[in-house]
Design a protein around this motif. Structure first.
Motif, PDB file in Angstrom:
ATOM      1  N   ALA A  44       0.855  -1.183   0.000  1.00  0.00           N
ATOM      2  CA  ALA A  44       0.000   0.000   0.000  1.00  0.00           C
ATOM      3  C   ALA A  44       0.890   1.232   0.000  1.00  0.00           C
ATOM      4  N   VAL A  45       0.388   2.279  -0.641  1.00  0.00           N
ATOM      5  CA  VAL A  45       1.076   3.566  -0.637  1.00  0.00           C
ATOM      6  C   VAL A  45       0.089   4.591  -0.114  1.00  0.00           C
ATOM      7  N   GLU A  46       0.548   5.347   0.864  1.00  0.00           N
ATOM      8  CA  GLU A  46      -0.312   6.325   1.534  1.00  0.00           C
ATOM      9  C   GLU A  46       0.147   7.734   1.187  1.00  0.00           C
ATOM     10  N   THR A  47      -0.804   8.585   0.836  1.00  0.00           N
ATOM     11  CA  THR A  47      -0.516   9.992   0.617  1.00  0.00           C
ATOM     12  C   THR A  47      -1.768  10.806   0.889  1.00  0.00           C
ATOM     13  N   ASN A  48      -1.568  11.958   1.493  1.00  0.00           N
ATOM     14  CA  ASN A  48      -2.689  12.809   1.888  1.00  0.00           C
ATOM     15  C   ASN A  48      -3.708  11.964   2.638  1.00  0.00           C
ATOM     16  N   ASP A  49      -4.916  11.907   2.166  1.00  0.00           N
ATOM     17  CA  ASP A  49      -5.953  11.153   2.870  1.00  0.00           C
ATOM     18  C   ASP A  49      -6.355   9.883   2.117  1.00  0.00           C
ATOM     19  N   PHE A  50      -5.425   9.313   1.346  1.00  0.00           N
ATOM     20  CA  PHE A  50      -5.750   8.134   0.551  1.00  0.00           C
ATOM     21  C   PHE A  50      -4.737   7.020   0.762  1.00  0.00           C
ATOM     22  N   LEU A  51      -5.228   5.791   0.627  1.00  0.00           N
ATOM     23  CA  LEU A  51      -4.388   4.607   0.666  1.00  0.00           C
ATOM     24  C   LEU A  51      -4.611   3.866  -0.658  1.00  0.00           C
ATOM     25  N   PHE A  52      -3.537   3.689  -1.423  1.00  0.00           N
ATOM     26  CA  PHE A  52      -3.582   3.011  -2.711  1.00  0.00           C
ATOM     27  C   PHE A  52      -3.045   1.603  -2.506  1.00  0.00           C
ATOM     28  N   LEU A  53      -3.876   0.597  -2.706  1.00  0.00           N
ATOM     29  CA  LEU A  53      -3.443  -0.780  -2.508  1.00  0.00           C
ATOM     30  C   LEU A  53      -2.958  -1.395  -3.809  1.00  0.00           C
ATOM     31  N   ALA A  54      -1.941  -2.224  -3.691  1.00  0.00           N
ATOM     32  CA  ALA A  54      -1.492  -3.026  -4.833  1.00  0.00           C
ATOM     33  C   ALA A  54      -2.608  -4.006  -5.183  1.00  0.00           C
ATOM     34  N   GLY A  55      -2.632  -4.449  -6.420  1.00  0.00           N
ATOM     35  CA  GLY A  55      -3.632  -5.427  -6.831  1.00  0.00           C
ATOM     36  C   GLY A  55      -3.532  -6.694  -6.012  1.00  0.00           C
ATOM     37  N   GLN A  56      -4.680  -7.254  -5.692  1.00  0.00           N
ATOM     38  CA  GLN A  56      -4.748  -8.508  -4.936  1.00  0.00           C
ATOM     39  C   GLN A  56      -5.390  -9.572  -5.818  1.00  0.00           C
ATOM     40  N   ILE A  57      -4.960 -10.791  -5.623  1.00  0.00           N
ATOM     41  CA  ILE A  57      -5.558 -11.935  -6.321  1.00  0.00           C
ATOM     42  C   ILE A  57      -6.094 -12.909  -5.274  1.00  0.00           C
ATOM     43  N   GLY A  58      -6.711 -13.979  -5.730  1.00  0.00           N
ATOM     44  CA  GLY A  58      -7.326 -14.944  -4.826  1.00  0.00           C
ATOM     45  C   GLY A  58      -6.357 -15.947  -4.250  1.00  0.00           C
ATOM     46  N   LYS A  59      -5.245 -15.484  -3.785  1.00  0.00           N
ATOM     47  CA  LYS A  59      -4.218 -16.347  -3.216  1.00  0.00           C
ATOM     48  C   LYS A  59      -4.394 -16.425  -1.710  1.00  0.00           C
ATOM     49  N   ASP A  60      -4.422 -17.626  -1.200  1.00  0.00           N
ATOM     50  CA  ASP A  60      -4.438 -17.837   0.247  1.00  0.00           C
ATOM     51  C   ASP A  60      -2.999 -17.662   0.714  1.00  0.00           C
ATOM     52  N   HIS A  61      -2.698 -16.541   1.352  1.00  0.00           N
ATOM     53  CA  HIS A  61      -1.315 -16.230   1.704  1.00  0.00           C
ATOM     54  C   HIS A  61      -0.751 -17.164   2.766  1.00  0.00           C
ATOM     55  N   SER A  62      -1.603 -17.817   3.539  1.00  0.00           N
ATOM     56  CA  SER A  62      -1.088 -18.756   4.540  1.00  0.00           C
ATOM     57  C   SER A  62      -0.584 -20.033   3.873  1.00  0.00           C
ATOM     58  N   LYS A  63      -1.134 -20.366   2.701  1.00  0.00           N
ATOM     59  CA  LYS A  63      -0.718 -21.566   1.973  1.00  0.00           C
ATOM     60  C   LYS A  63       0.164 -21.244   0.774  1.00  0.00           C
ATOM     61  N   GLY A  64       0.040 -20.030   0.255  1.00  0.00           N
ATOM     62  CA  GLY A  64       0.844 -19.633  -0.895  1.00  0.00           C
ATOM     63  C   GLY A  64       0.272 -20.037  -2.235  1.00  0.00           C
ATOM     64  N   LEU A  91      -8.594   0.633   8.340  1.00  0.00           N
ATOM     65  CA  LEU A  91      -9.661   0.958   7.393  1.00  0.00           C
ATOM     66  C   LEU A  91     -10.449  -0.313   7.113  1.00  0.00           C
ATOM     67  N   ASP A  92     -11.569  -0.170   6.408  1.00  0.00           N
ATOM     68  CA  ASP A  92     -12.326  -1.343   5.987  1.00  0.00           C
ATOM     69  C   ASP A  92     -12.915  -1.105   4.600  1.00  0.00           C
ATOM     70  N   LEU A  93     -13.674  -2.069   4.127  1.00  0.00           N
ATOM     71  CA  LEU A  93     -14.211  -1.992   2.768  1.00  0.00           C
ATOM     72  C   LEU A  93     -15.117  -0.783   2.551  1.00  0.00           C
ATOM     73  N   ASP A  94     -15.752  -0.292   3.602  1.00  0.00           N
ATOM     74  CA  ASP A  94     -16.601   0.897   3.472  1.00  0.00           C
ATOM     75  C   ASP A  94     -15.792   2.157   3.172  1.00  0.00           C
ATOM     76  N   ASP A  95     -14.474   2.105   3.364  1.00  0.00           N
ATOM     77  CA  ASP A  95     -13.610   3.248   3.076  1.00  0.00           C
ATOM     78  C   ASP A  95     -13.114   3.260   1.629  1.00  0.00           C
ATOM     79  N   VAL A  96     -13.407   2.205   0.889  1.00  0.00           N
ATOM     80  CA  VAL A  96     -12.961   2.113  -0.506  1.00  0.00           C
ATOM     81  C   VAL A  96     -13.795   3.054  -1.370  1.00  0.00           C
ATOM     82  N   VAL A  97     -13.094   3.883  -2.155  1.00  0.00           N
ATOM     83  CA  VAL A  97     -13.782   4.838  -3.037  1.00  0.00           C
ATOM     84  C   VAL A  97     -13.655   4.452  -4.504  1.00  0.00           C
ATOM     85  N   LYS A  98     -12.675   3.585  -4.841  1.00  0.00           N
ATOM     86  CA  LYS A  98     -12.466   3.195  -6.236  1.00  0.00           C
ATOM     87  C   LYS A  98     -11.910   1.793  -6.308  1.00  0.00           C
TER      88      LYS A  98
END
Length: 148
Positions: A44-64, A91-98
């Motif tokens: 994630a990259v944070e600037t001003n009042d926004f958090l930009f997340l890197a793309g996520q895929i359906g990977k279970d990170h505990s299993k890889g 933050l949570d999903l309700d904070d997502v704007v885009k």
């Protein structure tokens, strides 16, 4: 040169400097998951009042591995991965704007949307398109911007 063009040339640098000097700071956040500390990008990259997340895929990170079960299972895991990153930053999903959604197969749009609408109830702005060959043969990737 017209007065409007001259005014634009004189004001634009001031506006741009004001944006940079207005206390904006850029913070590049590593992943909160120990197994993802050495990925070649910021979670994630944070600037001003926004958090930009890197793309996520359906990977279970505990299993890889990608979760099994097709587009619906991958969509659910993808959104849960997004939720985990957001929660780590209070933050949570309700904070997502885009949301930007990339599907491997646009014919999966309806099935994806059935899961997506259960999580994003505030209806953030969204762009959805299809692209072949997502990372690790994923069916979906989602990136989001959240307001702090």
């Amino acid at each position: 040169m017209t007065k409007k063009v001259l005014l634009f040339i004189l004001i634009l640098p001031l506006v741009l400097m004001g944006c940079k000097d207005a206390g904006s700071k850029i913070i590049f956040h590593k992943s909160h998951e120990p197994t993802r500390q050495n990925i070649p990008f910021s979670d994630a990259v944070e600037t001003n009042d926004f958090l930009f997340l890197a793309g996520q895929i359906g990977k279970d990170h505990s299993k890889g591995d990608l979760v099994e079960g097709g587009i619906k299972a991958e969509t659910k895991q993808t959104i849960e991965n997004i939720q985990a990153v957001l929660n780590h930053h209070n933050l949570d999903l309700d904070d997502v704007v885009k949301c930007t959604v990339i599907l491997n197969d646009i014919n999966e749009f309806k099935a994806f949307n059935e899961v997506y609408t259960q999580y994003f109830t505030k209806k953030p702005a969204r762009t959805t398109f299809a692209a072949q060959h997502l990372a690790v043969n994923a069916s979906i990737e989602i990136e989001v911007i959240a307001a702090k």
